[in-house]
Design an enzyme around this catalytic site. Structure first.
Site, mmCIF file in Angstrom:
data_model
loop_
_atom_site.group_PDB
_atom_site.id
_atom_site.type_symbol
_atom_site.label_atom_id
_atom_site.label_comp_id
_atom_site.label_asym_id
_atom_site.label_seq_id
_atom_site.Cartn_x
_atom_site.Cartn_y
_atom_site.Cartn_z
ATOM 1 N N LYS A 20 0.836 -1.204 0.000
ATOM 2 C CA LYS A 20 0.000 0.000 0.000
ATOM 3 C C LYS A 20 0.874 1.258 0.000
ATOM 4 C CE LYS A 20 -3.812 -2.436 2.326
ATOM 5 N NZ LYS A 20 -4.698 -2.489 3.536
ATOM 6 N N TYR A 60 -11.981 -3.835 -3.787
ATOM 7 C CA TYR A 60 -12.575 -3.914 -2.449
ATOM 8 C C TYR A 60 -14.106 -4.017 -2.499
ATOM 9 C CZ TYR A 60 -8.331 -3.100 0.352
ATOM 10 O OH TYR A 60 -7.106 -3.218 0.985
ATOM 11 N N ASN A 123 -1.801 -0.544 7.295
ATOM 12 C CA ASN A 123 -1.288 -1.874 7.654
ATOM 13 C C ASN A 123 -0.430 -2.487 6.542
ATOM 14 O OD1 ASN A 123 -3.327 -2.486 5.890
ATOM 15 N ND2 ASN A 123 -4.555 -3.671 7.344
ATOM 16 N N HIS A 126 -1.896 -5.644 1.233
ATOM 17 C CA HIS A 126 -3.077 -6.455 0.979
ATOM 18 C C HIS A 126 -2.573 -7.813 0.513
ATOM 19 C CE1 HIS A 126 -6.776 -8.053 -0.674
ATOM 20 N NE2 HIS A 126 -6.029 -8.434 -1.700
ATOM 21 N N GLU A 137 -8.746 -11.160 -8.078
ATOM 22 C CA GLU A 137 -7.897 -9.972 -7.897
ATOM 23 C C GLU A 137 -6.755 -9.933 -8.916
ATOM 24 O OE1 GLU A 137 -6.745 -10.375 -3.807
ATOM 25 O OE2 GLU A 137 -8.764 -9.956 -3.060
HETATM 26 O O1 CDP Z 1 -6.468 -6.623 4.415
HETATM 27 P P1 CDP Z 1 -7.241 -7.723 5.120
HETATM 28 O O2 CDP Z 1 -7.750 -8.793 4.182
HETATM 29 O O3 CDP Z 1 -6.469 -8.275 6.277
HETATM 30 O O4 CDP Z 1 -8.522 -7.008 5.778
HETATM 31 P P2 CDP Z 1 -10.011 -6.747 5.236
HETATM 32 O O5 CDP Z 1 -10.937 -7.093 6.334
HETATM 33 O O6 CDP Z 1 -10.218 -7.388 3.896
HETATM 34 O O7 CDP Z 1 -10.055 -5.162 5.065
HETATM 35 C C1 CDP Z 1 -9.432 -4.517 3.982
HETATM 36 C C2 CDP Z 1 -8.639 -3.322 4.483
HETATM 37 O O8 CDP Z 1 -9.550 -2.332 4.952
HETATM 38 C C3 CDP Z 1 -7.709 -3.606 5.657
HETATM 39 O O9 CDP Z 1 -6.448 -4.103 5.276
HETATM 40 C C4 CDP Z 1 -7.591 -2.234 6.311
HETATM 41 O O10 CDP Z 1 -6.634 -1.441 5.619
HETATM 42 C C5 CDP Z 1 -8.975 -1.632 6.056
HETATM 43 N N1 CDP Z 1 -9.835 -1.777 7.242
HETATM 44 C C6 CDP Z 1 -9.985 -0.691 8.088
HETATM 45 O O11 CDP Z 1 -9.387 0.362 7.860
HETATM 46 N N2 CDP Z 1 -10.804 -0.798 9.191
HETATM 47 C C7 CDP Z 1 -11.438 -1.954 9.465
HETATM 48 N N3 CDP Z 1 -12.227 -2.038 10.539
HETATM 49 C C8 CDP Z 1 -11.292 -3.059 8.619
HETATM 50 C C9 CDP Z 1 -10.478 -2.945 7.514
HETATM 51 MG MG MG Z 2 -9.269 -8.800 2.768
#
Ligand code: CDP
Ligand code: MG
Length: 148
Positions: A20, A60, A123, A126, A137
């Protein structure tokens, strides 16, 4: 007799990893890629790009309607990202484990997020959650195709 494990098929998978904008601006492209390669996984597609909003929204789409959708889309569009296709045995699961929990505060030390990140808003990476998501994707981010 059980077949020797050498002869059992191992799933060879390809996963999408995005570094990112925060990871690029913090000069962590090399560190994150190093960890992936050190694990024995192969980078089979790699590019630095400014992602168009339409691509990020599609990427997303599962999160459309959630509170964080707007901010995560805006964040991914805020600077260059590295898109990487990574291939290897059980690559999807292996990479998810290496990246650590979504919230870096819950991520184990030794993971990318557990070692290098502090906030869920930034974080660093992805990675595809399962082989079906990976196929979807990769078709979005590498629409030009990948080596067989
Ligand atoms: O990236 P990952 O698959 O671990 O998480 P996700 O649940 O698919 O969410 C996508 C991205 O959205 C996360 O990596 C975070 O950057 C963001 N996110 C956030 O800002 N706040 C949350 N409560 C959940 C996700
Ligand atoms: Mg995810």
């Amino acid at each position: 007799m059980k077949p020797h494990k050498e002869f059992l098929p191992v799933p060879l998978e390809t996963s999408l990893v995005l570094i990112k904008p925060g990871g690029v601006s913090r000069r962590l492209v090399g560190e994150i890629t190093r960890r992936i390669e050190a694990r024995g996984l192969a980078v089979v597609g790699l590019k630095l790009m400014s992602a168009p909003r339409s691509l990020v929204e599609e990427h997303y789409s599962e999160h459309q309607g959630k509170g964080f959708f707007e901010s995560v889309v805006a964040y991914l569009c805020s600077g260059p990202v590295v898109a990487m296709a990574v291939r290897g045995e059980n690559a999807v699961r292996a990479i998810r484990a290496m990246m650590g929990a979504t919230n870096p505060l819950d991520a184990e030390p030794g993971t990318v997020r557990g070692d290098l990140a502090l906030s869920i808003d930034d974080n660093l990476t992805h990675s595809s959650s399962d082989p079906e998501a990976a196929a979807r994707e990769l078709a979005l981010w590498f629409s030009e195709g990948l080596p067989a």
